[in-house]
Design an enzyme around this catalytic site. Structure first.
Site, PDB file in Angstrom:
ATOM      1  N   LYS A  11      31.722  44.561  34.058  1.00  0.00           N
ATOM      2  CA  LYS A  11      31.978  43.415  35.034  1.00  0.00           C
ATOM      3  C   LYS A  11      32.053  44.423  36.310  1.00  0.00           C
ATOM      4  O   LYS A  11      31.292  46.125  35.904  1.00  0.00           O
ATOM      5  CB  LYS A  11      33.421  42.612  34.610  1.00  0.00           C
ATOM      6  CG  LYS A  11      33.628  42.617  33.426  1.00  0.00           C
ATOM      7  CD  LYS A  11      34.552  41.868  33.286  1.00  0.00           C
ATOM      8  CE  LYS A  11      35.069  40.997  31.505  1.00  0.00           C
ATOM      9  NZ  LYS A  11      36.552  40.084  32.255  1.00  0.00           N
ATOM     10  N   ASN A 122      39.040  44.852  33.173  1.00  0.00           N
ATOM     11  CA  ASN A 122      39.085  45.635  31.852  1.00  0.00           C
ATOM     12  C   ASN A 122      37.607  45.416  31.243  1.00  0.00           C
ATOM     13  O   ASN A 122      36.941  45.817  30.480  1.00  0.00           O
ATOM     14  CB  ASN A 122      38.992  44.069  30.988  1.00  0.00           C
ATOM     15  CG  ASN A 122      39.306  42.988  30.286  1.00  0.00           C
ATOM     16  OD1 ASN A 122      38.450  42.745  31.638  1.00  0.00           O
ATOM     17  ND2 ASN A 122      39.844  42.210  29.658  1.00  0.00           N
TER      18      ASN A 122
HETATM   19  P1  IDP Z   1      38.795  37.892  26.698  1.00  0.00           P
HETATM   20  O1  IDP Z   1      37.849  38.686  27.851  1.00  0.00           O
HETATM   21  O2  IDP Z   1      38.938  39.269  26.111  1.00  0.00           O
HETATM   22  O3  IDP Z   1      37.681  37.672  25.649  1.00  0.00           O
HETATM   23  P2  IDP Z   1      40.115  35.989  27.362  1.00  0.00           P
HETATM   24  O4  IDP Z   1      41.213  35.402  27.079  1.00  0.00           O
HETATM   25  O5  IDP Z   1      38.504  34.940  26.509  1.00  0.00           O
HETATM   26  O6  IDP Z   1      39.460  37.498  26.917  1.00  0.00           O
HETATM   27  O7  IDP Z   1      40.050  36.102  29.488  1.00  0.00           O
HETATM   28  C1  IDP Z   1      38.349  36.204  30.308  1.00  0.00           C
HETATM   29  C2  IDP Z   1      38.894  37.402  30.857  1.00  0.00           C
HETATM   30  O8  IDP Z   1      40.603  36.624  31.482  1.00  0.00           O
HETATM   31  C3  IDP Z   1      39.874  38.264  30.456  1.00  0.00           C
HETATM   32  O9  IDP Z   1      39.224  39.416  30.029  1.00  0.00           O
HETATM   33  C4  IDP Z   1      40.148  38.825  32.021  1.00  0.00           C
HETATM   34  O10 IDP Z   1      39.978  39.479  32.460  1.00  0.00           O
HETATM   35  C5  IDP Z   1      41.098  37.701  32.443  1.00  0.00           C
HETATM   36  N1  IDP Z   1      42.402  37.460  31.630  1.00  0.00           N
HETATM   37  C6  IDP Z   1      42.709  37.321  30.205  1.00  0.00           C
HETATM   38  N2  IDP Z   1      44.236  37.068  30.411  1.00  0.00           N
HETATM   39  C7  IDP Z   1      44.406  37.075  31.342  1.00  0.00           C
HETATM   40  C8  IDP Z   1      46.192  36.483  31.829  1.00  0.00           C
HETATM   41  O11 IDP Z   1      46.689  37.258  30.985  1.00  0.00           O
HETATM   42  N3  IDP Z   1      45.871  38.233  33.642  1.00  0.00           N
HETATM   43  C9  IDP Z   1      45.115  38.228  34.086  1.00  0.00           C
HETATM   44  N4  IDP Z   1      43.871  38.019  33.278  1.00  0.00           N
HETATM   45  C10 IDP Z   1      43.130  37.364  32.292  1.00  0.00           C
END
Ligand code: IDP
Ligand code: MG
Length: 167
Positions: A11, A122
């Site tokens: 990212k 992340n």
């Molecule tokens: P993943 O990337 O581990 O598959 P997903 O639930 O698909 O997780 O979420 C996509 C992206 O959205 C995450 O990588 C993160 O950057 C962001 N994200 C997910 N959950 C949260 C949250 O609770 N707060 C803020 N950002 C979040």
């Protein structure tokens, strides 16, 4: 065990932190093969399509700005890896979604952070499962951009203007 492909995105925060080399070294340790790689300036359309399942979340707008590079003024480095149980192995290497909960030695545990606005920066994405991987790879890559096109393809004539090198 089935051979799968999985999409990995470094990212914009990962690109600005210059961790692509370390991420690729760590992913090489999985034994998976790299079958595609390109830098992508992410459009709004691509960002929305990629994260469509999160469109009702409070953090959606920030997430779109984040993946489009609006927070870091950088593109995304998109990679496709192939091998047995690729998705599971890639997910294990990157660590949990919340960088504060991720294994400290995982990629997200080592390099991720949560901003004061609550965005999970992340640093990497990896496809959650083979079905999501297929959907995502088809969004980010054309078949000819991959060394091995694993999903069925068809020939199609398209007329388009393309840039070529001037002699
Ligand atoms: P993943 O990337 O581990 O598959 P997903 O639930 O698909 O997780 O979420 C996509 C992206 O959205 C995450 O990588 C993160 O950057 C962001 N994200 C997910 N959950 C949260 C949250 O609770 N707060 C803020 N950002 C979040
Ligand atoms: Mg996900």
């Amino acid at each position: 065990m089935a051979v799968e492909q999985g999409l990995v995105l470094i990212k914009p925060d990962g690109v600005v932190k210059q961790i692509s080399g370390d991420v690729m070294n760590r992913l090489a340790d999985t034994g998976l093969h790299l079958v595609g790689a390109k830098m992508v300036q992410v459009s709004q359309e691509l960002a929305h399509a990629h994260y469509h399942h999160l469109k009702d979340k409070a953090f959606f707008k920030e997430l779109i700005d984040y993946i489009m590079g609006k927070l870091h003024q950088r593109p995304v480095f998109a990679l496709v890896y192939e091998g047995e149980s690729a998705c599971e192995r890639l997910r294990k290497a990157i660590g949990a979604t919340n960088p504060e909960e991720a294994e400290p030695t995982s990629i997200r545990g080592k390099y991720g952070r949560i901003t004061s606005k609550g965005v999970f920066e992340n640093v990497v994405h990896a496809s959650e499962n083979p079905k999501e991987a297929e959907r995502e790879i088809k969004l980010w890559f054309a078949p000819q951009d991959l060394i091995h096109a694993m999903y069925p393809t068809e020939e199609k004539s398209v007329e388009q203007k393309v840039k070529v090198w001037r002699n």
